[in-house]
Design a protein around this motif. Sequence first.
Motif, PDB file in Angstrom:
ATOM      1  N   GLY A   1      -9.562   2.109 -44.620  1.00 43.20           N
ATOM      2  CA  GLY A   1     -10.086   1.614 -43.353  1.00 43.20           C
ATOM      3  C   GLY A   1     -10.526   2.712 -42.394  1.00 43.20           C
ATOM      4  O   GLY A   1     -11.077   2.422 -41.323  1.00 43.20           O
ATOM      5  N   GLU A   2     -10.302   3.990 -42.767  1.00 45.09           N
ATOM      6  CA  GLU A   2     -10.576   5.072 -41.808  1.00 45.09           C
ATOM      7  C   GLU A   2     -12.044   5.137 -41.405  1.00 45.09           C
ATOM      8  O   GLU A   2     -12.360   5.344 -40.225  1.00 45.09           O
ATOM      9  CB  GLU A   2     -10.125   6.423 -42.387  1.00 45.09           C
ATOM     10  CG  GLU A   2      -8.607   6.625 -42.419  1.00 45.09           C
ATOM     11  CD  GLU A   2      -7.928   5.879 -43.567  1.00 45.09           C
ATOM     12  OE1 GLU A   2      -8.644   5.345 -44.450  1.00 45.09           O
ATOM     13  OE2 GLU A   2      -6.686   5.839 -43.587  1.00 45.09           O
TER      14      GLU A   2
ATOM     15  N   LEU B   7      -2.918   6.748 -43.183  1.00 47.66           N
ATOM     16  CA  LEU B   7      -2.270   7.720 -44.079  1.00 47.66           C
ATOM     17  C   LEU B   7      -3.023   9.044 -44.085  1.00 47.66           C
ATOM     18  O   LEU B   7      -2.575  10.023 -44.666  1.00 47.66           O
ATOM     19  CB  LEU B   7      -2.217   7.151 -45.508  1.00 47.66           C
ATOM     20  CG  LEU B   7      -1.109   6.138 -45.745  1.00 47.66           C
ATOM     21  CD1 LEU B   7      -1.319   5.414 -47.070  1.00 47.66           C
ATOM     22  CD2 LEU B   7       0.251   6.814 -45.719  1.00 47.66           C
ATOM     23  N   PHE B   8      -4.192   9.074 -43.456  1.00 53.18           N
ATOM     24  CA  PHE B   8      -5.026  10.283 -43.470  1.00 53.18           C
ATOM     25  C   PHE B   8      -5.501  10.655 -42.072  1.00 53.18           C
ATOM     26  O   PHE B   8      -6.714  10.684 -41.799  1.00 53.18           O
ATOM     27  CB  PHE B   8      -6.223  10.078 -44.407  1.00 53.18           C
ATOM     28  CG  PHE B   8      -5.818   9.868 -45.835  1.00 53.18           C
ATOM     29  CD1 PHE B   8      -5.503  10.952 -46.643  1.00 53.18           C
ATOM     30  CD2 PHE B   8      -5.715   8.589 -46.360  1.00 53.18           C
ATOM     31  CE1 PHE B   8      -5.111  10.758 -47.964  1.00 53.18           C
ATOM     32  CE2 PHE B   8      -5.324   8.393 -47.678  1.00 53.18           C
ATOM     33  CZ  PHE B   8      -5.018   9.475 -48.484  1.00 53.18           C
ATOM     34  N   PRO B   9      -4.568  11.008 -41.169  1.00 50.12           N
ATOM     35  CA  PRO B   9      -4.994  11.347 -39.803  1.00 50.12           C
ATOM     36  C   PRO B   9      -5.933  12.553 -39.770  1.00 50.12           C
ATOM     37  O   PRO B   9      -6.776  12.651 -38.878  1.00 50.12           O
ATOM     38  CB  PRO B   9      -3.667  11.655 -39.078  1.00 50.12           C
ATOM     39  CG  PRO B   9      -2.651  11.835 -40.147  1.00 50.12           C
ATOM     40  CD  PRO B   9      -3.120  11.082 -41.351  1.00 50.12           C
ATOM     41  N   GLU B  10      -5.800  13.432 -40.792  1.00 52.69           N
ATOM     42  CA  GLU B  10      -6.634  14.644 -40.786  1.00 52.69           C
ATOM     43  C   GLU B  10      -8.124  14.328 -40.907  1.00 52.69           C
ATOM     44  O   GLU B  10      -8.971  15.141 -40.553  1.00 52.69           O
ATOM     45  CB  GLU B  10      -6.194  15.615 -41.894  1.00 52.69           C
ATOM     46  CG  GLU B  10      -6.442  15.140 -43.323  1.00 52.69           C
ATOM     47  CD  GLU B  10      -5.339  14.228 -43.885  1.00 52.69           C
ATOM     48  OE1 GLU B  10      -4.494  13.745 -43.099  1.00 52.69           O
ATOM     49  OE2 GLU B  10      -5.344  13.998 -45.114  1.00 52.69           O
TER      50      GLU B  10
ATOM     51  N   ALA C 148     -12.717   2.486 -39.012  1.00 53.91           N
ATOM     52  CA  ALA C 148     -12.151   2.813 -37.689  1.00 53.91           C
ATOM     53  C   ALA C 148     -13.068   3.787 -36.960  1.00 53.91           C
ATOM     54  O   ALA C 148     -13.350   3.630 -35.766  1.00 53.91           O
ATOM     55  CB  ALA C 148     -10.754   3.407 -37.842  1.00 53.91           C
ATOM     56  N   MET C 149     -13.551   4.801 -37.689  1.00 55.12           N
ATOM     57  CA  MET C 149     -14.436   5.781 -37.054  1.00 55.12           C
ATOM     58  C   MET C 149     -15.740   5.126 -36.624  1.00 55.12           C
ATOM     59  O   MET C 149     -16.290   5.465 -35.577  1.00 55.12           O
ATOM     60  CB  MET C 149     -14.709   6.941 -38.015  1.00 55.12           C
ATOM     61  CG  MET C 149     -13.510   7.848 -38.203  1.00 55.12           C
ATOM     62  SD  MET C 149     -13.969   9.268 -39.204  1.00 55.12           S
ATOM     63  CE  MET C 149     -12.586   9.310 -40.323  1.00 55.12           C
ATOM     64  N   ALA C 150     -16.240   4.203 -37.427  1.00 54.19           N
ATOM     65  CA  ALA C 150     -17.485   3.510 -37.058  1.00 54.19           C
ATOM     66  C   ALA C 150     -17.288   2.744 -35.754  1.00 54.19           C
ATOM     67  O   ALA C 150     -18.115   2.823 -34.838  1.00 54.19           O
ATOM     68  CB  ALA C 150     -17.913   2.561 -38.181  1.00 54.19           C
ATOM     69  N   LEU C 151     -16.177   2.055 -35.645  1.00 57.49           N
ATOM     70  CA  LEU C 151     -15.914   1.293 -34.412  1.00 57.49           C
ATOM     71  C   LEU C 151     -15.760   2.242 -33.218  1.00 57.49           C
ATOM     72  O   LEU C 151     -16.364   2.036 -32.163  1.00 57.49           O
ATOM     73  CB  LEU C 151     -14.664   0.428 -34.591  1.00 57.49           C
ATOM     74  CG  LEU C 151     -14.354  -0.527 -33.447  1.00 57.49           C
ATOM     75  CD1 LEU C 151     -13.715  -1.797 -33.982  1.00 57.49           C
ATOM     76  CD2 LEU C 151     -13.437   0.076 -32.397  1.00 57.49           C
ATOM     77  N   LEU C 152     -14.963   3.308 -33.405  1.00 56.96           N
ATOM     78  CA  LEU C 152     -14.726   4.245 -32.296  1.00 56.96           C
ATOM     79  C   LEU C 152     -16.031   4.903 -31.847  1.00 56.96           C
ATOM     80  O   LEU C 152     -16.294   5.051 -30.647  1.00 56.96           O
ATOM     81  CB  LEU C 152     -13.720   5.323 -32.725  1.00 56.96           C
ATOM     82  CG  LEU C 152     -12.283   4.836 -32.934  1.00 56.96           C
ATOM     83  CD1 LEU C 152     -11.439   5.922 -33.603  1.00 56.96           C
ATOM     84  CD2 LEU C 152     -11.659   4.415 -31.599  1.00 56.96           C
ATOM     85  N   ASP C 153     -16.858   5.288 -32.820  1.00 56.77           N
ATOM     86  CA  ASP C 153     -18.116   5.967 -32.499  1.00 56.77           C
ATOM     87  C   ASP C 153     -19.047   5.042 -31.707  1.00 56.77           C
ATOM     88  O   ASP C 153     -19.621   5.438 -30.685  1.00 56.77           O
ATOM     89  CB  ASP C 153     -18.795   6.417 -33.792  1.00 56.77           C
ATOM     90  CG  ASP C 153     -20.082   7.170 -33.517  1.00 56.77           C
ATOM     91  OD1 ASP C 153     -20.001   8.295 -33.009  1.00 56.77           O
ATOM     92  OD2 ASP C 153     -21.166   6.617 -33.775  1.00 56.77           O
TER      93      ASP C 153
ATOM     94  N   LEU D 292      -5.477   0.120 -34.282  1.00 58.48           N
ATOM     95  CA  LEU D 292      -6.321   0.000 -35.471  1.00 58.48           C
ATOM     96  C   LEU D 292      -5.519   0.353 -36.718  1.00 58.48           C
ATOM     97  O   LEU D 292      -4.987   1.459 -36.824  1.00 58.48           O
ATOM     98  CB  LEU D 292      -7.525   0.940 -35.353  1.00 58.48           C
ATOM     99  CG  LEU D 292      -8.368   0.826 -34.073  1.00 58.48           C
ATOM    100  CD1 LEU D 292      -9.531   1.821 -34.122  1.00 58.48           C
ATOM    101  CD2 LEU D 292      -8.896  -0.600 -33.893  1.00 58.48           C
ATOM    102  N   VAL D 293      -5.421  -0.571 -37.638  1.00 63.22           N
ATOM    103  CA  VAL D 293      -4.654  -0.343 -38.853  1.00 63.22           C
ATOM    104  C   VAL D 293      -5.617  -0.109 -40.018  1.00 63.22           C
ATOM    105  O   VAL D 293      -6.456  -0.966 -40.313  1.00 63.22           O
ATOM    106  CB  VAL D 293      -3.731  -1.549 -39.156  1.00 63.22           C
ATOM    107  CG1 VAL D 293      -2.927  -1.296 -40.424  1.00 63.22           C
ATOM    108  CG2 VAL D 293      -2.806  -1.823 -37.963  1.00 63.22           C
TER     109      VAL D 293
END
Length: 263
Positions: A141-142, A8-11, A145-150, A110-111
């Motif tokens: 969850g954002e 809900l917060f792509p920004e 998600a960023m932790a996993l991507l990083d 990633l949800v």
Amino acid sequence: MRFDVITLFPELFAPFLTSGVTRRAYSTGQVDVRLWNLRDFADGNYRRVDDRPFGGGPGMVMMAEPLAQCLRTVRAERADAAPAVLFSPIGRRLDHAGVVAWSASAGAVLVCGRYEGIDQRFIDRYIDVQVSLGDFVLSGGEIAAMALLDAVARLQPGVLNDQDSHQLDSFNPALDGLLDCPHYTRPDSWGPPGDDVRVPDVLMSGHHAQIESWRRQQRLSLTATHRPDLIAAARAAGRLSAQEESFLTGLAQTGIKVDNSLL
Ligand code: SAH
């Protein structure tokens, strides 16, 4: 690899994807991140994505249908059967082995949950894996998600300035899963006159073998102090030499205490 992020917060992701060493992984598409705004898949004038919980109680629950619509659109756009991951306190805690597995994968969907959580029927029907960041509760969850991507991005070849430097990091099997050693940089003496602290002499010696041996000992003693479970794992895997075992015994005899205060 490709990660589709439903949020809900792509920004929140823009500064993250364009900063630091990992930005290269994202800009080259090595780690191809596609953001999906869940609100685009909600119906009605208000583009509603949440509603009150059946049975009562506080907060709101994310509705199944917008999530299902979004996931179906993602699936139609990517041909593979990448797993749908939900970030949730229920999930298995993310660790180095998990990050390595994701970094060698084709990616995932990633949800990111928000509010009190997600309608269970969506989870039961569509979610393949649940991943937690730890035993605490985030607002969404954002950040997970960023932790996993990083963590995944920094393992990609050529992303860190020094190739393979991640192999010297904490938890890496290349260093038997131990914690990293302390680091120092200029100036060699730091602090107010009379109360200044010098860098350990060995690091100034230029003697490569001695430096490596000092670093290994630092890794062992730091790990024994803060994460004895990692020492036990290295021992069980047969990664500690007889000499290192006696170094650790020596440490224990000097009364080294397990310090959990930093955990
Ligand atoms: N009611 C839930 C918490 C909801 S928090 C509970 O008590 O377990 C809202 C969202 O934040 C969750 O749906 C999830 O996507 C995310 N989240 C919260 N804590 C998390 C954690 N430890 N790891 C990963 N995601 C988390």
